[in-house]
Structures are given as structure tokens and as C-alpha cells.
Design an enzyme around this catalytic site. Structure first.
Site, PDB file in Angstrom:
ATOM      1  N   HIS A 256       0.802  -1.215   0.000  1.00 36.68           N
ATOM      2  CA  HIS A 256       0.000   0.000   0.000  1.00 36.68           C
ATOM      3  C   HIS A 256       0.841   1.274   0.000  1.00 36.68           C
ATOM      4  CE1 HIS A 256      -3.501   2.515   1.581  1.00 36.68           C
ATOM      5  NE2 HIS A 256      -4.007   1.867   0.565  1.00 36.68           N
ATOM      6  N   LYS A 258       3.043   4.439  -0.932  1.00 38.08           N
ATOM      7  CA  LYS A 258       2.965   5.373  -2.058  1.00 38.08           C
ATOM      8  C   LYS A 258       4.158   6.326  -1.954  1.00 38.08           C
ATOM      9  CE  LYS A 258      -2.003   4.786  -2.103  1.00 38.08           C
ATOM     10  NZ  LYS A 258      -1.864   3.422  -1.533  1.00 38.08           N
ATOM     11  N   HIS A 489      -8.718  11.184  -0.058  1.00 37.14           N
ATOM     12  CA  HIS A 489      -7.977   9.932  -0.126  1.00 37.14           C
ATOM     13  C   HIS A 489      -6.689  10.076   0.687  1.00 37.14           C
ATOM     14  CE1 HIS A 489      -5.706   6.544  -2.025  1.00 37.14           C
ATOM     15  NE2 HIS A 489      -6.896   5.990  -1.958  1.00 37.14           N
ATOM     16  N   LYS A 491      -4.407  10.475   4.008  1.00 34.31           N
ATOM     17  CA  LYS A 491      -4.461   9.922   5.354  1.00 34.31           C
ATOM     18  C   LYS A 491      -3.506  10.738   6.221  1.00 34.31           C
ATOM     19  CE  LYS A 491      -4.874   6.234   2.378  1.00 34.31           C
ATOM     20  NZ  LYS A 491      -5.499   6.689   1.152  1.00 34.31           N
TER      21      LYS A 491
END
Length: 580
Positions: A256, A258, A489, A491
Site C-alpha cells: 500500500h 505510495k 484519499h 491519510k
């Protein structure tokens, strides 16, 4: 178009993504929904065969990307078409012939002008693909006052941005706004090669971003998580691209992270940690966060003098290296060596990694905690952060996992305890944790209406098992950043004072509020179990401004508005089930 149910039912043996887009599989889709909802323990208790687990993981990835919506969750096609563009929402929109697929790419032009072009998929030959991208390259907007390097310099010492929003033109030229393509602007350096680490990747769109600044022929390494036939075949179509899929050792974890790494012709290096998948929809009308490191020159000076280990007081280089080494990938070794040879002594943030594994916690008088997930965050806060008894931890996310039957099960009893850590070891209670997650009305009022909730995969079924969670929830409001209508989107996590004027830390990360991402104590507290790869950066006032707290609104600007807006009576969180 009506999608027929697969006649083989549970005996279906297919692993092809196109098969699951063309035929419905109710049981597998139900399992996939539970995976995306973080109900890992429940799914593991089903005793599924390895084949079913693999199929459910494929379907879960399709559902999270928005390519597949189960029949019972679909909204009428006409409604979707009116509210969104450039995002595949239904299997009927996917053609069976891969050679005929095209990736639609939208670019923003200054003051209301948008240039839309189609980038051929990598199933066509390399020269045709790249020439077409070059031919359709958008012109540079004359209205921008600052180039990306000037923006990075002006943002010092924080270097944190939000992405531009296509349907909010006023965000396009904000000093603290970047587009993904800006990362390849020559003002930041003459790119020699780069690496992208992510979950989902649309290769045509990604190449188009490089093409804006004519660096699409530079060597590119892509480390990704979600299954993609396009990426598997990329090397044979585009020789300068190397793609590697990483499947975590646990069936319900994901790659996950990025993160982007750029290496320049002068031997310098730059690291970017952000929150968006490498897909068009994530960077168009959603709110994403981006941290851009300053340029990191070679450790060896022009006079040939070695400049020490090149790490900063935050340990950023050390933690980035040990994270990359956990992959055990040969293709990563050249990048690991580049980082070792880079001078990162001026980086002022900490690196917060999660790596899959059952990490031992050595209990005793000299407790040694694993330097991963929320325990690594806790360790850093204990070393370098101060707090006040009435501080509040705000968790802001786009997805929510299975949190247990009560707040103390994990959210307050474990994750918030780590986020409450400080040199003073102040403790948090339930009332000092607040969560920002869009409610149904937030999504309805978003740029794309109900379809805007496609990036928020929280289910009604999962929430029914943790209804207590509603008491922690607050709406998504970002009027100060002009992004209330751009669903988050991003976090982020922060600890603020009771008057909402100061913060003792801020964290930008790929990690949502889930056990898989942050880890949970297992084996009677003897291990920390993490299932996913994640990466984030921790901003501490001590290293950035030399004080004990950030002045909110001046030294640090949050992606949402304070004070928070609590859910009103009758409000409920957005459920993906609402897309009917």
C-alpha cells in the site's frame, strides 16, 4: 448491461481479471468486500481454499480500484455518467480485447481550460505509445507564478502539499498545491531515472505524467501491489520500464506504500512520500497529500571528502534503508546504494514504515519495541515530542478496518496509546480521540455526487459490528483549503491542544485506520503483527522549527478545518453499499 453470474459458482477456477469483470461471483465478492473492510480475522476463520483466497484478493483489488462494483451496490449507469468522467465503474465499460483499451488522461489548463487526450496502452508498440504521448503534450500554463522548485523552496521548512483539484480551479495555482506531473519538472533536477512504489498503477496515465516534461524514456522501476496484466507485459512493450509486483506474505495484506524516488544527472536524489494511487481518478478530484524532500546531493564532495553517513538527526535515511531492505529484491539494490551514497543530513522529518511480519517485542525493564508501524511512531514520540494532558488525537482516513467490539479493543487501547506517547507519557482516554471520515451527506455534496464515494470502501456490514465507532466520527470539511467537495484519499494524523491552536506532531502516510496497516499486538503482547507495506513521514516541531509545538494555520496547515464538525444526530458514515 446485465452481468451474468458465473455458471461455475464456487467451482470457478479462473484467475483472470477480465473474467471477474465480465461475470459476477456473489460469494467471492462478499469475501472481497470483507477483505477491503479489514475483517481479516473473520475471513481467515472461513477456512477458504488457497484458490478462493487468491480469487477474493483479485476481486478485492478490482473493487477498491472502482473497476468492479457488485450488482447489489451499483447505482444506475445514467446517474454515474452524469456525475463522473474518466473513471471505470462497471464491468460493462471494460472491453474484452485488451489491445483496444485506451487510458483517458485529463490535464488541467490555467483558468478553466482542460486538455483531454488519450494515451495508448502499452499493448501497442513502444514508439507509437511514446510518440503519441509527446504529440499530445499539454502546453505549460502561462499563469503559474512559481515553478515546482520555487514552490518546494517556498514551502520550507515543512515541504508538504495538497494535490490540485480539477473541478476547483482556485486550487490550481495555490503555493501549497502540486500536480503529480510537477514532480518531473526540470526545475527540480534533470531526471536520470526514477522509481515508483504504489498499490494501483495505470501505466498509460503514469507515462503521460512523465511525458509532460519529456522524461518518459528515462529508466523507470515500478514496484506495485494490485494485479495488473498491463504491468506484467510492460517490459516487453517499453524497454526502459521494469515492473515488479509485491505480494505480502499474509493473504489480506497489501503493498500500500505510495512513494517516489528521483535520481538526477548531477548525482542528487529526491524522495517523495504521498497518498495517491498512480491512477487518474486519484489525482483529479480527490484530496491527496504530498511531501517532497529537498535535493539530497552525493555524500562525496567535489574535493573528494566524505561527508559522514549522511543521515539526519531524525534517522530518516536509516529507517528508509531498513524499510527497502525488507523487500529482498535485486532490482532495489541499486536504489539502496544510491540512498547510502546520498547526503540526507538536512531532511527534517522521520520515516514511519510498516513492513509485513510478526515483529517480536522484548518485554522487560529494557523493553525493546519493533521499529515498525504504530510502535515505531510511539518510540519516536517518546524520544522527541511533548504533550499536554488534554491533547486530542485526530485520525483522518479514507478507509476503516475491523476495529473490534469496543474502543479499547484496538483504536483507543492500542493505536491511540501510541499516538499519545511523549516524553511526559501523557495518557489518552476515549474522549480525546476524534476521527475524520466523510458522512453520507459529505459524499452526496462532493464533485461527483454519490459516485465520489468510490474511494471510501467502508461497508455497512463491517460498521454494524462496531457501531460504537460512530461516536468518534467527524465530517470532512476543508473550506480553508477549498477541498470540501474533493473527497479525501489523504491519510493524516495529528495531536492538537484543547484550543486547537497548536499541534505536537503531524503525520502524512499511506496507512488508514486499520490493524493491517499499523499493526496489532498478538501473542499476549509479545509480537506486533503487521500485514501491509505502508510508508509515512512524521513532522515534529523539534526538528522543523526548534520548538515543542506547531502553530496551526501558520507553521502547519492541516488538510481540513478546525474545529471539527461532529456527526449530527441521524448522520451515518459513508458506506460503499450506498452506490446502488
Amino acid at each position: 448491461m446485465e452481468i451474468k453470474e458465473c455458471t461455475y459458482g464456487l467451482k470457478c477456477y479462473r484467475r483472470n481479471k477480465q473474467h471477474f469483470l465480465g461475470f459476477s461471483h456473489p460469494y467471492i465478492e462478499n469475501v472481497a468486500s470483507r477483505i477491503n473492510n479489514g475483517e481479516i480475522e473473520a475471513v481467515m476463520s472461513l477456512g477458504l481454499t488457497p484458490e478462493l483466497v487468491e480469487q477474493a484478493q483479485i476481486v478485492a483489488e478490482l473493487m477498491e480500484s472502482g473497476q468492479l462494483i457488485p450488482k447489489e451496490q451499483q447505482i444506475p449507469e445514467t446517474s454515474i455518467n452524469k456525475q463522473t468522467r474518466g473513471v471505470k465503474r462497471n464491468a460493462s465499460e471494460i472491453t474484452e480485447t485488451k489491445a483496444n483499451q485506451e487510458t483517458e488522461v485529463n490535464y488541467l489548463e490555467h483558468k478553466g481550460k482542460q486538455l483531454k487526450f488519450k494515451a495508448p496502452s502499452v499493448d501497442e508498440n513502444t514508439s507509437t505509445t511514446l510518440k503519441a504521448l509527446e504529440k499530445n503534450q499539454p502546453q505549460k500554463s502561462a499563469g503559474r507564478e512559481l515553478n515546482p522548485q520555487q514552490k518546494v523552496e517556498a514551502s520550507a521548512p515543512v515541504h508538504y502539499f495538497l494535490c490540485a483539484v480539477a473541478n476547483e480551479p482556485e486550487t490550481w495555482d495555490q503555493p501549497l498545491t502540486l500536480r503529480f506531473a510537477d514532480l518531473f519538472h526540470p526545475s527540480l533536477g534533470l531526471l536520470q531515472q526514477s522509481m515508483q512504489m504504489n498499490f494501483m498503477v495505470e501505466l498509460g496515465w503514469l507515462l503521460a505524467q512523465y511525458c509532460q516534461h519529456k522524461v518518459q524514456r528515462k529508466p523507470l522501476l515500478v514496484i506495485y501491489g494490485a494485479e495488473s496484466e498491463e504491468l506484467l507485459e510492460a517490459k516487453s512493450r517499453v524497454p526502459t520500464i521494469n515492473t515488479i509486483r509485491v505480494k505480502p506474505k499474509y493473504p489480506f495484506g497489501s503493498h500500500h506504500t505510495k512513494m517516489s524516488l528521483m535520481y538526477y544527472e548531477d548525482g542528487s536524489l529526491r524522495v517523495v512520500v504521498h497518498t495517491g494511487n498512480l491512477i487518474e481518478s486519484d489525482w483529479e478530484d480527490r484530496t491527496q497529500g504530498i511531501w517532497v524532500s529537498p535535493s539530497c546531493p552525493p555524500l562525496l564532495s567535489e574535493a573528494g571528502e566524505h561527508m559522514g553517513d549522511g543521515d539526519s538527526v531524525t534517522g530518516f535515511k536509516r529507517d528508509l534503508l531498513r524499510y527497502l531492505e525488507t523487500y529482498s529484491l535485486v532490482a532495489l539494490q541499486p536504489w539502496i546504494e544510491k540512498i547510502r551514497q546520498a547526503n540526507m543530513s538536512h531532511i527534517n522529518v522521520c520515516f514511519i514504515p510498516s513492513s509485513p511480519g510478526s515483529h517480536p517485542i522484548h518485554l522487560g525493564t529494557n523493553e525493546r519495541v519493533p521499529r515498525w508501524g504504530h510502535l515505531h511512531l510511539s518510540w519516536l514520540l517518546q524520544q522527541h515530542s511533548s504533550s499536554e494532558p488534554d491533547d486530542t488525537v485526530i485520525m483522518q482516513c479514507s478507509s476503516i478496518g475491523s476495529l473490534g467490539p469496543s474502543p479499547c479493543s484496538w483504536l483507543v487501547g492500542e493505536l491511540a496509546v501510541s499516538m499519545a506517547a511523549s516524553s511526559g507519557m501523557a495518557k489518552l482516554g476515549q474522549q480525546t480521540v476524534q476521527v475524520v471520515y466523510p458522512c453520507v451527506q459529505d459524499v452526496k455534496a462532493s464533485i461527483h455526487g454519490m459516485a465520489g464515494g468510490g474511494c471510501l470502501p467502508y461497508s455497512r456490514q463491517g460498521h454494524s459490528k462496531q457501531a460504537w465507532f460512530t461516536g468518534f466520527l467527524h465530517k470532512w470539511r476543508s473550506e480553508s483549503r477549498l477541498r470540501t467537495r474533493a473527497m479525501p484519499h489523504i491519510k493524516s494524523y495529528v495531536r492538537v491542544t484543547s484550543d486547537m491552536a497548536r499541534a505536537s506532531f503531524f503525520l502524512l502516510t499511506s496507512a488508514n485506520v486499520s490493524k493491517a496497516a499499523w499493526g496489532m499486538r498478538t501473542n499476549k503482547g509479545a509480537t506486533l503483527m503487521i500485514q501491509s507495506f505502508e510508508a509515512g513521514v512524521l513532522f515534529l516541531p523539534k526538528f522543523i522549527y526548534g520548538g515543542s509545538s506547531f502553530e496551526l494555520g501558520r507553521q502547519l496547515i492541516l488538510p481540513y478545518d478546525l474545529p471539527l464538525t461532529k456527526y449530527a444526530e441521524g448522520d451515518e458514515p459513508w458506506f460503499i453499499d450506498n452506490m446502488r
